[in-house]
Design an enzyme around this catalytic site. Sequence first.
Site, PDB file in Angstrom:
ATOM      1  N   LYS A  69      47.015  35.210  21.750  1.00 54.02           N
ATOM      2  CA  LYS A  69      46.092  34.846  22.827  1.00 54.02           C
ATOM      3  C   LYS A  69      45.110  33.826  22.269  1.00 54.02           C
ATOM      4  O   LYS A  69      44.237  34.159  21.465  1.00 54.02           O
ATOM      5  CB  LYS A  69      45.358  36.087  23.344  1.00 54.02           C
ATOM      6  CG  LYS A  69      44.470  35.793  24.533  1.00 54.02           C
ATOM      7  CD  LYS A  69      43.985  37.081  25.169  1.00 54.02           C
ATOM      8  CE  LYS A  69      43.229  36.836  26.462  1.00 54.02           C
ATOM      9  NZ  LYS A  69      42.034  36.032  26.308  1.00 54.02           N
TER      10      LYS A  69
ATOM     11  N   TYR B 244      51.791  27.778  27.932  1.00 55.55           N
ATOM     12  CA  TYR B 244      52.293  29.149  27.956  1.00 55.55           C
ATOM     13  C   TYR B 244      52.651  29.697  29.325  1.00 55.55           C
ATOM     14  O   TYR B 244      53.203  30.768  29.438  1.00 55.55           O
ATOM     15  CB  TYR B 244      51.353  30.104  27.236  1.00 55.55           C
ATOM     16  CG  TYR B 244      49.894  30.060  27.677  1.00 55.55           C
ATOM     17  CD1 TYR B 244      49.518  30.439  28.967  1.00 55.55           C
ATOM     18  CD2 TYR B 244      48.894  29.646  26.796  1.00 55.55           C
ATOM     19  CE1 TYR B 244      48.193  30.400  29.361  1.00 55.55           C
ATOM     20  CE2 TYR B 244      47.563  29.613  27.184  1.00 55.55           C
ATOM     21  CZ  TYR B 244      47.222  29.987  28.473  1.00 55.55           C
ATOM     22  OH  TYR B 244      45.920  29.951  28.862  1.00 55.55           O
TER      23      TYR B 244
ATOM     24  N   LYS C 100      43.488  43.008  23.149  1.00 51.81           N
ATOM     25  CA  LYS C 100      42.394  42.307  22.467  1.00 51.81           C
ATOM     26  C   LYS C 100      42.171  42.836  21.052  1.00 51.81           C
ATOM     27  O   LYS C 100      42.321  44.025  20.793  1.00 51.81           O
ATOM     28  CB  LYS C 100      41.101  42.472  23.268  1.00 51.81           C
ATOM     29  CG  LYS C 100      41.179  41.930  24.687  1.00 51.81           C
ATOM     30  CD  LYS C 100      41.279  40.432  24.748  1.00 51.81           C
ATOM     31  CE  LYS C 100      39.928  39.761  24.844  1.00 51.81           C
ATOM     32  NZ  LYS C 100      39.275  39.905  26.129  1.00 51.81           N
TER      33      LYS C 100
ATOM     34  N   GLU D 149      52.732  37.037  22.655  1.00 52.30           N
ATOM     35  CA  GLU D 149      52.232  35.699  22.322  1.00 52.30           C
ATOM     36  C   GLU D 149      50.801  35.805  21.810  1.00 52.30           C
ATOM     37  O   GLU D 149      50.038  36.619  22.318  1.00 52.30           O
ATOM     38  CB  GLU D 149      52.197  34.813  23.591  1.00 52.30           C
ATOM     39  CG  GLU D 149      53.451  34.876  24.424  1.00 52.30           C
ATOM     40  CD  GLU D 149      53.341  34.062  25.723  1.00 52.30           C
ATOM     41  OE1 GLU D 149      52.335  33.365  25.928  1.00 52.30           O
ATOM     42  OE2 GLU D 149      54.290  34.146  26.513  1.00 52.30           O
TER      43      GLU D 149
ATOM     44  N   CYS E  21      10.738  46.914  47.536  1.00 50.47           N
ATOM     45  CA  CYS E  21      10.777  46.546  46.123  1.00 50.47           C
ATOM     46  C   CYS E  21      11.086  45.057  45.984  1.00 50.47           C
ATOM     47  O   CYS E  21      12.166  44.594  46.338  1.00 50.47           O
ATOM     48  CB  CYS E  21      11.817  47.373  45.376  1.00 50.47           C
ATOM     49  SG  CYS E  21      11.908  46.896  43.636  1.00 50.47           S
TER      50      CYS E  21
ATOM     51  N   CYS F  96       9.659  52.624  39.129  1.00 52.34           N
ATOM     52  CA  CYS F  96      10.141  51.244  39.065  1.00 52.34           C
ATOM     53  C   CYS F  96       9.043  50.376  38.449  1.00 52.34           C
ATOM     54  O   CYS F  96       7.899  50.414  38.911  1.00 52.34           O
ATOM     55  CB  CYS F  96      10.482  50.756  40.470  1.00 52.34           C
ATOM     56  SG  CYS F  96      10.766  48.988  40.570  1.00 52.34           S
TER      57      CYS F  96
ATOM     58  N   ASP G 246      42.112  31.360  21.853  1.00 49.69           N
ATOM     59  CA  ASP G 246      40.733  31.402  22.340  1.00 49.69           C
ATOM     60  C   ASP G 246      40.216  29.985  22.548  1.00 49.69           C
ATOM     61  O   ASP G 246      39.550  29.406  21.706  1.00 49.69           O
ATOM     62  CB  ASP G 246      39.866  32.155  21.325  1.00 49.69           C
ATOM     63  CG  ASP G 246      38.546  32.589  21.931  1.00 49.69           C
ATOM     64  OD1 ASP G 246      38.389  32.470  23.162  1.00 49.69           O
ATOM     65  OD2 ASP G 246      37.682  33.051  21.174  1.00 49.69           O
TER      66      ASP G 246
ATOM     67  N   CYS H 242      15.521  52.696  41.697  1.00 53.27           N
ATOM     68  CA  CYS H 242      14.241  52.577  42.375  1.00 53.27           C
ATOM     69  C   CYS H 242      14.448  52.975  43.831  1.00 53.27           C
ATOM     70  O   CYS H 242      15.407  52.538  44.471  1.00 53.27           O
ATOM     71  CB  CYS H 242      13.765  51.134  42.275  1.00 53.27           C
ATOM     72  SG  CYS H 242      12.489  50.722  43.444  1.00 53.27           S
TER      73      CYS H 242
ATOM     74  N   CYS I 171       7.836  47.806  41.579  1.00 52.86           N
ATOM     75  CA  CYS I 171       7.112  48.243  42.785  1.00 52.86           C
ATOM     76  C   CYS I 171       6.470  49.619  42.615  1.00 52.86           C
ATOM     77  O   CYS I 171       5.821  50.106  43.518  1.00 52.86           O
ATOM     78  CB  CYS I 171       8.038  48.217  44.004  1.00 52.86           C
ATOM     79  SG  CYS I 171       9.229  49.567  44.005  1.00 52.86           S
TER      80      CYS I 171
HETATM   81  S1  IVH Z   1      48.950  33.841  30.451  1.00 49.70           S
HETATM   82  C1  IVH Z   1      48.928  35.030  34.756  1.00 49.70           C
HETATM   83  N1  IVH Z   1      49.192  33.434  27.878  1.00 49.70           N
HETATM   84  O1  IVH Z   1      43.711  34.206  28.422  1.00 49.70           O
HETATM   85  C2  IVH Z   1      48.871  34.811  33.307  1.00 49.70           C
HETATM   86  N2  IVH Z   1      46.999  33.374  28.817  1.00 49.70           N
HETATM   87  O2  IVH Z   1      42.536  36.470  30.105  1.00 49.70           O
HETATM   88  C3  IVH Z   1      47.871  33.822  32.921  1.00 49.70           C
HETATM   89  N3  IVH Z   1      45.234  32.832  27.223  1.00 49.70           N
HETATM   90  O3  IVH Z   1      42.893  32.547  31.386  1.00 49.70           O
HETATM   91  C4  IVH Z   1      47.578  33.648  31.522  1.00 49.70           C
HETATM   92  N4  IVH Z   1      46.537  32.623  25.459  1.00 49.70           N
HETATM   93  O4  IVH Z   1      42.930  31.197  29.213  1.00 49.70           O
HETATM   94  C5  IVH Z   1      48.339  33.533  28.906  1.00 49.70           C
HETATM   95  N5  IVH Z   1      49.563  33.045  25.628  1.00 49.70           N
HETATM   96  C6  IVH Z   1      48.725  33.141  26.649  1.00 49.70           C
HETATM   97  C7  IVH Z   1      47.333  32.946  26.507  1.00 49.70           C
HETATM   98  C8  IVH Z   1      46.499  33.078  27.622  1.00 49.70           C
HETATM   99  C9  IVH Z   1      45.290  32.557  25.920  1.00 49.70           C
HETATM  100  C10 IVH Z   1      43.992  32.896  28.025  1.00 49.70           C
HETATM  101  C11 IVH Z   1      44.004  32.091  29.292  1.00 49.70           C
HETATM  102  C12 IVH Z   1      43.739  33.063  30.402  1.00 49.70           C
HETATM  103  C13 IVH Z   1      43.114  34.191  29.679  1.00 49.70           C
HETATM  104  C14 IVH Z   1      43.414  35.473  30.423  1.00 49.70           C
END
Ligand code: IVH
Length: 718
Positions: free
Chosen positions: A125, A234, A322, A123, A446, A416, A127, A440, A419
Site C-alpha cells: 500500500k 494499481y 495497515k 500489494e 449553547c 458545559c 503512501d 451539554c 454555556c
Molecule cells: S486500490 C477500490 N491499491 O490507498 C480500490 N489502493 O485507502 C481502490 N493505495 O485511495 C484502491 N496503494 O490512494 C489500491 N495497491 C494499492 C494501493 C492503494 C495505495 C491507496 C489509494 C487509496 C487508498 C485506500
Amino acid sequence: MKAVEKLTSVEAAKELDRLAKQIAEADRKYHGEDAPDISDADYDALRRRNAGIEARFPLLVRPDSPSHRVGAKASARFAKVTHRVPMLSLDNAFSDEDVGDFLGRVRRFLGLKDDEAVIVTAEPKIDGLSASLRYEHGVLVQGATRGDGQEGEDITANLRTIGDIPLRLKGKPPAVLEVRGEVYMTHKAFAALNERQAAEGKPTYANPRNSAAGSVRQLDPAITASRALNFFAYTWGEITELPAKTQSGMLEKFRDYGFIVNPLVKRCETLEEILQFYRDMESRRARLGYDIDGVVYKVDSLALQERLGFVSRSPRWATAHKFPAEQAQTVIEAIEIQVGRTGKLAPVARLKPVTVGGVVVSNATLHNEDQIERLDARIGDTVLIQRAGDVIPQIVQVLTDKRPKTSKPYKFPDRCPICHSHAVREVDEKTGKMDVDRRCTGGLICDAQTVERLKYFVARDGFDIEGLGGTMIELFHEKGLLKEPADIFALTEKPEKVSKVLAEHRAALSEERRAAEGKEPSKTSGKTKKKGEDREDKVVENLMAAIERRRTISLDRLVNALGIRHVGETTARLLARHYRSIGHLLDGMKAENMREELESIDGIGGVVAEAIHDFFAEPHNVKALDRLLQWLTVEDMAAPAKSSPVSGKTVVFTGTLEKMTRAEAKARAESLGAKVSGSVSAKTDIVVAGPGAGSKLKDAQKHGVEVMDEDAWLKLIA
Ligand code: IVH
C-alpha cells in the site's frame, strides 16, 4: 470587447500578451499574497477569453500562456473533474484476525464452502496520493486527484511531467481507459528536495507523501517537473472493455501499456500466504526506498469482484492491512474540553510538540471521560502517543514512573464550559448502559453547539459556501447575525450590516496588532480607511455571490448539512437516493412507518433510524428546516441506473436462493436502483420466491404482487 471571431491576428496576439500578464498577476496575488483583487467570476472570464482566442489562433499560443498552467495550491483555481466511476477508499484491517474476517465475509457473501480457495492479490500500500489518468484511444487526455472520491481536481498538466506516466500507451489498450494509481516520492528524492528547499530558504516538507501532494498541486507545471515524482498503477476507473479477467491479469496489461506496476505484487491462495506476505513487507519496509503504510488485498477474479460489489464507499472485495502506528513520547501540558455540534464534551490533550512519523503533533484526543480514567491521564504526565495515517493522534499509555509528585487526578467537568448548562451522560433505556459521552444539555441555548452546527452546515460536504469559514461564522454569530442555517441566506438581504461587522472586526484586529507592537492607537487616515472599505466591499460582494450560488443544492448535500446525529455523507446519500426528492423525504418523515422504511434501506440500521426519527420529532428542527427551505431549490436525486428494468421497484426476496446469497441478491438489486424490503405490502412490486417460501408468498398473492423464481429474476436483471 471585440468578439473573438472578429479579431485580426495582430489584435489577437496583442490581447494574448495582455491576458498572459493579467492572469499571471492575478495568480501571483491570489497564491503568493493570498489577496485576490479580482473576483473568481472575472478571473474565469479572463481565462475563457484567453482560451477562446487560442482556439481560434493556435499558432499564436504563447510559451508563457496561462492555459499551460493549471490552478495552484488553492483548490479553488483547479477545474473540477467529476469521476465517472467514483474513486473509492478501502476498508482497513489492523490485525491477522481482521484479515481472516475479511476472507470470511467474502466467502459468506459468495456462499463459498470452507475448502474453496479465494485467490487474492497482495500489494504494497503505497503512501502517496492517488490519481486517475484518463486515456482515450491510448492518449492521455486528463489527470485528476481523488478529491472527495466523487469529484477531484484537474491536474493534467502537472501529471504529464511525471516520467512514469505514459503520455501515449503501447499495445492495444481499450478505447477509454482510466488507470488509477499512486503518485509518490522516493526517500532519496524527498531528502534531496528538502535539502534544496532549505538551501533556497523555502519551507521544507514533513514527509514524502506531503511533498508528493504539494508537488502535483503546484501552480506551475515547471515546478512539478523539477520534482522527482513516481507513479505505480494499481487499479482502474472507466474502461470500455476489460482486457483481462483478474486483478493480476489487469496489472500485467498495465505493464504492457507502459505503466510501472509494483514488482512486489503477489497472488496468494491461503490466509497463511497472505499474512506471510504482510510480515515480509513489514520487515522490508525500511529498505524499499519509498513509504508504504500497509498491504492491500484484492480478490483476484474480476467476476467475483463484480458479484461482491461495494458497501457504501469501499469495495467488499478488497481491504487494506495497515502497519502498526508510529509512537513517540511527550508531556501533557493541559487538558481542554471542546464542545461539538451534538453537545459532546470532547477532551483534548495539549501536548508538548513532538515529531511522530514525520509529523509534528501537539494535540491528542482523549476520547471521553472513561478513557481519561482508564489511562489516569493527568496534566504534567509523560505519555506515549501514536499516530496512524490521517487519524487524530491518540494517547496509548501514561508513563507513571515519570509522573510529577504533585499531580492530581483529572476531574472531568459536569458543566458545559461554554454555556454552563449541566453536562450529563445519558442512560440508554433499552440496554440500561450509560453513554460514554457526556453531553451539554444546553441544546439551542449553547453557543458552542449553535456555532459548530453552523460550521458543519457550511463545510465542504455540506453547503460548501466559499469564503464563509469558521472564523466568520463565529464572528457573525457573536454579532447576532447568525443563529440558524436560514440566517445564512438572510445575510444576502443585509450586505451593509455584514460590511459593518467585517469593518469593525478588521479595525479591532489592527488595533490589537498595534497594541501588541506597542504603538499608539491609530487615527485612521481617510486614505487607508477608503482602501479597507474597498476591500471589504469586494469580500462582501464575493460572499453574497457565494451564498446566492448555494441556493440550489442537491438533496444529499442538504441532508448531510443538517447535522443529524449519525448521519454523515454516506448515510445522507443513501437517504437522498431512497427518497429522491425533498418532498418525498419530508412526507416519509411524517409517515407512520417511517422507522421501518428507514431500516429497509441497505446501510441504515436501528441506531441511525432512531436518530433520524428523533431529529424530525423535534418541532424546532422541523421549523428551522422549513425556514431554510424557503430560501432553497433542492435538486432531486437522479435514480441510479435508470435503464435497469427494476429501478425504482420494491423487491422482496423470500425462501431459499440457490444461485446467490441473500446479501448478494440484495446488494445487486440495490445497485440496479431497486428497493429491497423485508416485508410484503401493497407497495411491493416483485416478490422473488425460492423453495420454502411461506407467509410472504401468501401476502404477495393477497396484494396481487408479481411473483417470480430466482431464474426469472436473474433473467430480468441480466
Ligand atoms: S486500490 C477500490 N491499491 O490507498 C480500490 N489502493 O485507502 C481502490 N493505495 O485511495 C484502491 N496503494 O490512494 C489500491 N495497491 C494499492 C494501493 C492503494 C495505495 C491507496 C489509494 C487509496 C487508498 C485506500
